[in-house]
Motif scaffolding. Structure first.
Motif, mmCIF file in Angstrom:
data_model
loop_
_atom_site.group_PDB
_atom_site.id
_atom_site.type_symbol
_atom_site.label_atom_id
_atom_site.label_comp_id
_atom_site.label_asym_id
_atom_site.label_seq_id
_atom_site.Cartn_x
_atom_site.Cartn_y
_atom_site.Cartn_z
ATOM 1 N N ILE A 123 -86.632 2.167 21.523
ATOM 2 C CA ILE A 123 -85.694 2.222 22.641
ATOM 3 C C ILE A 123 -85.808 3.576 23.328
ATOM 4 O O ILE A 123 -85.591 4.611 22.681
ATOM 5 C CB ILE A 123 -84.248 2.019 22.153
ATOM 6 N N PRO A 124 -86.164 3.648 24.610
ATOM 7 C CA PRO A 124 -86.236 4.940 25.298
ATOM 8 C C PRO A 124 -84.865 5.590 25.359
ATOM 9 O O PRO A 124 -83.849 4.916 25.600
ATOM 10 C CB PRO A 124 -86.732 4.569 26.698
ATOM 11 N N VAL A 137 -83.247 -0.709 11.793
ATOM 12 C CA VAL A 137 -82.722 -0.584 13.153
ATOM 13 C C VAL A 137 -81.761 0.599 13.261
ATOM 14 O O VAL A 137 -81.820 1.382 14.212
ATOM 15 C CB VAL A 137 -82.023 -1.892 13.585
ATOM 16 N N THR A 138 -80.859 0.760 12.278
ATOM 17 C CA THR A 138 -79.883 1.852 12.333
ATOM 18 C C THR A 138 -80.548 3.214 12.145
ATOM 19 O O THR A 138 -80.107 4.210 12.712
ATOM 20 C CB THR A 138 -78.806 1.651 11.252
ATOM 21 N N HIS A 139 -81.628 3.262 11.351
ATOM 22 C CA HIS A 139 -82.295 4.544 11.087
ATOM 23 C C HIS A 139 -83.199 4.962 12.248
ATOM 24 O O HIS A 139 -83.224 6.141 12.638
ATOM 25 C CB HIS A 139 -83.121 4.450 9.798
ATOM 26 N N GLU A 140 -83.947 4.003 12.837
ATOM 27 C CA GLU A 140 -84.920 4.333 13.862
ATOM 28 C C GLU A 140 -84.413 4.081 15.280
ATOM 29 O O GLU A 140 -85.118 4.395 16.244
ATOM 30 C CB GLU A 140 -86.197 3.522 13.623
ATOM 31 N N HIS A 141 -83.189 3.529 15.422
ATOM 32 C CA HIS A 141 -82.619 3.237 16.743
ATOM 33 C C HIS A 141 -83.597 2.404 17.580
ATOM 34 O O HIS A 141 -83.894 2.721 18.737
ATOM 35 C CB HIS A 141 -82.259 4.521 17.508
ATOM 36 N N ALA A 170 -87.436 -17.012 13.345
ATOM 37 C CA ALA A 170 -87.682 -15.687 13.918
ATOM 38 C C ALA A 170 -86.350 -14.989 14.142
ATOM 39 O O ALA A 170 -85.307 -15.636 14.318
ATOM 40 C CB ALA A 170 -88.452 -15.809 15.234
ATOM 41 N N LEU A 171 -86.400 -13.651 14.129
ATOM 42 C CA LEU A 171 -85.204 -12.837 14.304
ATOM 43 C C LEU A 171 -85.414 -11.840 15.437
ATOM 44 O O LEU A 171 -86.520 -11.337 15.642
ATOM 45 C CB LEU A 171 -84.850 -12.072 13.029
ATOM 46 N N LEU A 172 -84.307 -11.534 16.131
ATOM 47 C CA LEU A 172 -84.240 -10.433 17.089
ATOM 48 C C LEU A 172 -83.102 -9.521 16.673
ATOM 49 O O LEU A 172 -82.005 -9.998 16.368
ATOM 50 C CB LEU A 172 -83.970 -10.945 18.512
ATOM 51 N N LEU A 173 -83.346 -8.203 16.662
ATOM 52 C CA LEU A 173 -82.303 -7.234 16.322
ATOM 53 C C LEU A 173 -82.312 -6.129 17.372
ATOM 54 O O LEU A 173 -83.379 -5.664 17.797
ATOM 55 C CB LEU A 173 -82.524 -6.606 14.947
ATOM 56 N N ALA A 174 -81.124 -5.704 17.767
ATOM 57 C CA ALA A 174 -80.996 -4.572 18.687
ATOM 58 C C ALA A 174 -79.720 -3.810 18.337
ATOM 59 O O ALA A 174 -78.695 -4.415 17.992
ATOM 60 C CB ALA A 174 -80.951 -5.047 20.134
ATOM 61 N N PRO A 175 -79.761 -2.460 18.422
ATOM 62 C CA PRO A 175 -78.578 -1.676 18.052
ATOM 63 C C PRO A 175 -77.623 -1.477 19.226
ATOM 64 O O PRO A 175 -78.034 -1.462 20.393
ATOM 65 C CB PRO A 175 -79.184 -0.338 17.627
#
Length: 615
Positions: A113-114, A213-217, A240-245
Motif C-alpha cells: 500500500i503506498p 497484513v497488520t505487520h506489513e500494512h 480465494a481470499l482478499l485482505l486489506a487493512p
C-alpha cells in the motif's frame, strides 16, 4: 465465546453490539454501553451481567419493561437466540462463534500500500471504472452523515455500509470486518456478511495472513486454499481470499477479510482504495465523537445533568454542591420537605459521578413491610421463607458498581437499620437465608423529610447509622424559598400537561401568576405540578386563568399587586362572606356552631375568614 446483541428491528437495524464487559448497560442515557435514543426506553433501562458462563438480564425498574421472547421479565438467564424487546427496538442475543482462526498458508501475492495515497483500480472496463468511482464518492458522503452518531452506533453503521458497498463492487461470497482495540491478536468487534443462501457457518480467519497484513500494512491475494483448510473440507471449489487493512494514523485498526471463488489483482487494488476511504471516514467519525464527548464534559461542568428547572440562588447553590458531591464516593444524605425533589437530586448526583454508566436503584423504605424490604435490599435464597421459590438478588447486589438510593430512610425499622449499618461498614451482604458473604461495590444515597437528630433522641433511629449516613448532606430548598422559580416551573408544567392533553398553553395570566407567587406551597413542587395539571385539564383557553387554579390557592388574601375590575371571583368572595355571616347569626356567634352549619372544619373556617378579610 463471542456474546453480542444484534439489532434486528430498530433505527440501526443490522448493527452488532459486542458484550465485552461483565456489566453491559442498556438505556436512553448516553453513558450506557448500548444507547437507544427512544422516548419509550428508560434512562437506565436494563443491565446484562456476566455470571460465570451465563449472561443474566436485569430490568432496572423501567417504565415500559424489558421483554424476552415477548414475556416481560425482571431477571432472567439469556440463552443463545433469545429475542429482546426494549422500547421500539428488537434485539437478538447471540453467543455462537462467528469466526474460526486456523493457522494456514497458501499461494500468496502481495501488493504494498503506498503511503498517503490509494491506488485506483486498473484493468476494469471503463463503465465499471466510472461506476466504481461514483459509488465510492457516494459512500464517502454517506459516511459524513454518520459523524454525528456516538462511537458504537457510528462503528456499526460504517461497518454495515462498507460491507454492502464491497459486496456490490467485488464478487465476494462471504466477508467480515474485524476491528481491534489495543490487542491485535483478538478482534474487539466484527461484522459478518454472506451472499450465500446456505445455512450459516463461521467465517474462517487465517491468523498468519492477518498478522502479515497488520505487520506489513499491505493488501493480500490468497489462492488455492482447498487442500489446506480443514474447515473447508468437502467444498467442491477452490477458495480465494482478499485482505486489506484499515489504517488510522498509520496504525492498523481493522482488517477487511473477503472470501470468494476467485479474485484478480484489480479486485485487490479496488479493495485497498475502498479501505483507505473507509479509514478516513472512521477516523473522522471517531474524531467527531471525541469532540462530542469533550463538549459533553465541558457542558456538564457548566450545566450539570440534574434536570432541575430554575435559576434562583438557592437552586444554583444546590447544583454547585451536587457537582462537588458527585465526584467523590462518599455517602450522601439528602434532607428536605416533602415534594422538593430529593430523588431528582439523588439521580443528579449519580449521573454526574464516575458511576453514571452503572445502575441507579431506588428503594422507598416506607412503601414496603419490614420482611419485604429486607428481601428487596439484600435478596434471598431459595426456600428462605414461604413463597421464596427461587433465588433472588437484592437491589444492593444488582446495583453493584452503581448507586443505591434509599428514600424515606427515616421510616426504616430499627432491626434493618442494624443490618444496613453492617453493610456500610463491611461492604458485603448476606442474602436472607444465606450464609455466604457477597462483597459489593456501590454508592449509597439516602433521603428523608424527617429530622433525624430528633429521631435519634426519640430512639427511633440509630445514632451510629445517622453518623454513617451524614457524611455529605444536601438540603433541597422548599419552593417558598425559590420565589423566582415559581413562574418558570409553572410554565414548564403547563406546557408539559398541555402537550399531553393536546392543548396549546401559551402563558399564565398576571392574576394567576400573582396568586401562585403569594401561595406558601406546603406541598412544594409536587403540589405546584398537581395544581397546574388541574388548571390545564379544567381550563378552556390557551391562558391559565385564576379561575383554573385550585380553590386552596384562590382562597389566599388577594396579592397587593393584583388590581382588576369586579368579576366572577369577586362575586364568589361576596357570596362566601354572606354565607359565613348568616351562619354566625344562626349559631349566635359560636365559631364551632357556624363551622358545623357550613359543613367545614373549624380550622378551615378560621383560614377562610382570614383570607376573606373577615373578623
Amino acid at each position: 465465546m463471542n456474546p453480542r446483541l444484534l439489532l434486528i428491528n430498530g433505527p440501526e437495524q443490522g448493527a452488532s453490539y459486542p458484550i465485552a464487559m461483565d456489566s453491559f448497560a442498556i438505556g436512553r442515557g448516553r453513558r450506557n454501553q448500548l444507547w437507544l435514543a427512544d422516548a419509550s426506553v428508560s434512562r437506565e433501562h436494563c443491565l446484562i451481567l456476566r455470571q460465570g458462563d451465563d449472561f443474566v438480564i436485569h430490568d432496572l425498574g423501567s417504565h415500559h419493561g424489558t421483554l424476552v421472547n415477548d414475556t416481560r421479565v425482571t431477571e432472567r438467564v439469556l440463552v443463545n437466540g433469545d429475542c429482546l424487546r426494549i422500547g421500539g427496538s428488537q434485539l437478538r442475543f447471540v453467543i455462537d462463534e462467528e469466526i474460526d482462526c486456523p493457522e494456514t498458508s497458501g499461494d500468496i501475492r502481495i501488493i504494498e500500500i503506498p503511503a498517503g495515497a490509494a491506488q485506483l483500480p486498473v484493468g476494469l472496463e471503463n463503465s465499471r471504472d466510472l461506476h466504481t468511482l461514483l459509488r465510492m464518492s457516494i459512500m464517502l458522503h454517506s459516511f459524513h452523515a454518520l459523524y454525528q452518531a456516538r462511537s458504537s452506533t457510528a462503528r456499526s453503521a460504517l461497518e454495515r455500509h462498507l460491507l454492502e458497498f464491497i459486496f456490490e463492487a467485488i464478487p465476494a461470497s462471504r466477508g467480515a470486518i474485524l476491528l481491534y482495540e489495543g490487542d491485535l491478536n483478538e478482534p474487539s468487534s466484527l461484522s459478518v456478511r454472506s451472499a450465500e443462501s446456505a445455512p450459516h457457518r463461521p467465517v474462517v480467519i487465517d491468523r498468519a495472513l492477518v498478522g502479515r497484513v497488520t505487520h506489513e500494512h499491505c493488501g493480500l491475494i490468497v489462492e488455492n486454499l482447498l487442500a489446506e483448510h480443514p474447515a473447508r473440507a468437502g467444498s467442491e471449489k477452490s477458495v480465494a481470499l482478499l485482505l486489506a487493512p484499515l489504517l488510522i494514523r498509520e496504525q492498523v485498526y481493522g482488517i477487511v477479510y473477503l472470501e470468494g471463488a476467485a479474485f484478480r489483482e484489480p479486485h485487490l487494488q479496488l479493495l485497498v482504495a475502498i479501505a483507505q476511504i473507509a479509514s478516513m471516514a472512521l477516523e473522522n467519525a471517531f474524531h467527531v465523537d471525541w469532540l462530542a464527548t469533550e463538549n459533553d464534559r465541558l457542558e456538564s461542568e457548566l450545566h450539570p445533568a440534574d434536570h432541575m428547572i430554575g435559576g434562583s440562588p438557592r437552586l444554583v447553590e444546590l447544583q454547585r454542591n451536587i457537582l462537588r458531591a458527585a465526584q467523590a464516593n462518599s455517602t450522601v444524605l439528602i434532607i428536605g420537605e416533602t415534594g422538593t425533589g430529593k430523588e431528582l437530586v439523588a439521580r443528579a448526583v449519580h449521573e454526574n459521578s464516575p458511576r453514571a454508566g452503572q445502575p441507579f436503584m431506588a428503594v422507598n423504605c416506607a412503601a414496603l413491610a419490614e420482611n419485604l424490604l429486607e428481601s428487596e435490599l439484600f435478596g434471598h435464597e431459595k426456600g428462605a421463607f414461604t413463597g421464596a421459590f427461587t433465588q433472588k438478588k437484592g437491589r444492593l447486589e444488582v446495583a453493584a458498581g452503581g448507586t443505591v438510593f434509599l428514600d424515606e430512610i427515616g421510616e426504616m425499622p430499627l432491626q434493618l437499620q442494624v443490618k444496613l449499618l453492617r453493610v456500610l461498614q463491611e461492604r458485603q451482604i448476606e442474602r436472607v437465608g444465606g450464609t455466604q458473604p457477597i462483597k459489593l461495590d456501590f454508592r449509597l444515597i439516602a433521603a428523608t423529610n424527617r429530622n433525624l437528630e430528633e429521631e435519634v433522641r426519640a430512639g427511633r433511629f440509630r445514632q451510629d447509622l445517622y453518623y454513617r449516613l451524614n457524611v455529605v448532606t444536601l438540603k433541597t430548598p422548599p419552593l417558598r424559598e425559590r420565589q423566582s422559580d415559581i413562574r418558570i416551573l409553572a410554565m414548564h408544567f403547563a406546557s408539559k400537561f398541555g402537550a399531553q392533553c393536546g392543548r396549546r398553553i401559551s402563558g399564565i395570566s398576571p392574576e394567576a401568576e400573582a396568586y401562585l407567587a403569594q401561595y406558601d406551597w406546603p406541598g412544594n413542587i409536587r403540589e405546584l405540578e398537581n395544581a397546574l395539571e388541574r388548571a390545564v385539564v379544567l381550563g378552556s383557553s390557551d391562558i391559565i386563568q385564576l379561575e383554573d387554579l385550585p380553590e386552596s390557592i384562590r382562597e389566599i388574601a388577594r396579592p397587593a399587586d393584583v388590581v382588576r375590575a369586579p368579576g366572577l371571583q369577586d362575586a364568589v368572595d361576596h357570596a362566601k362572606r354572606d354565607a359565613i355571616a348568616k351562619a354566625f347569626q344562626r349559631a349566635k356567634d359560636d365559631h364551632a356552631g357556624a363551622a358545623k352549619a357550613l359543613g367545614v372544619h373549624p380550622n378551615y373556617l378560621y383560614r377562610l375568614m382570614r383570607n376573606l378579610g373577615m373578623r
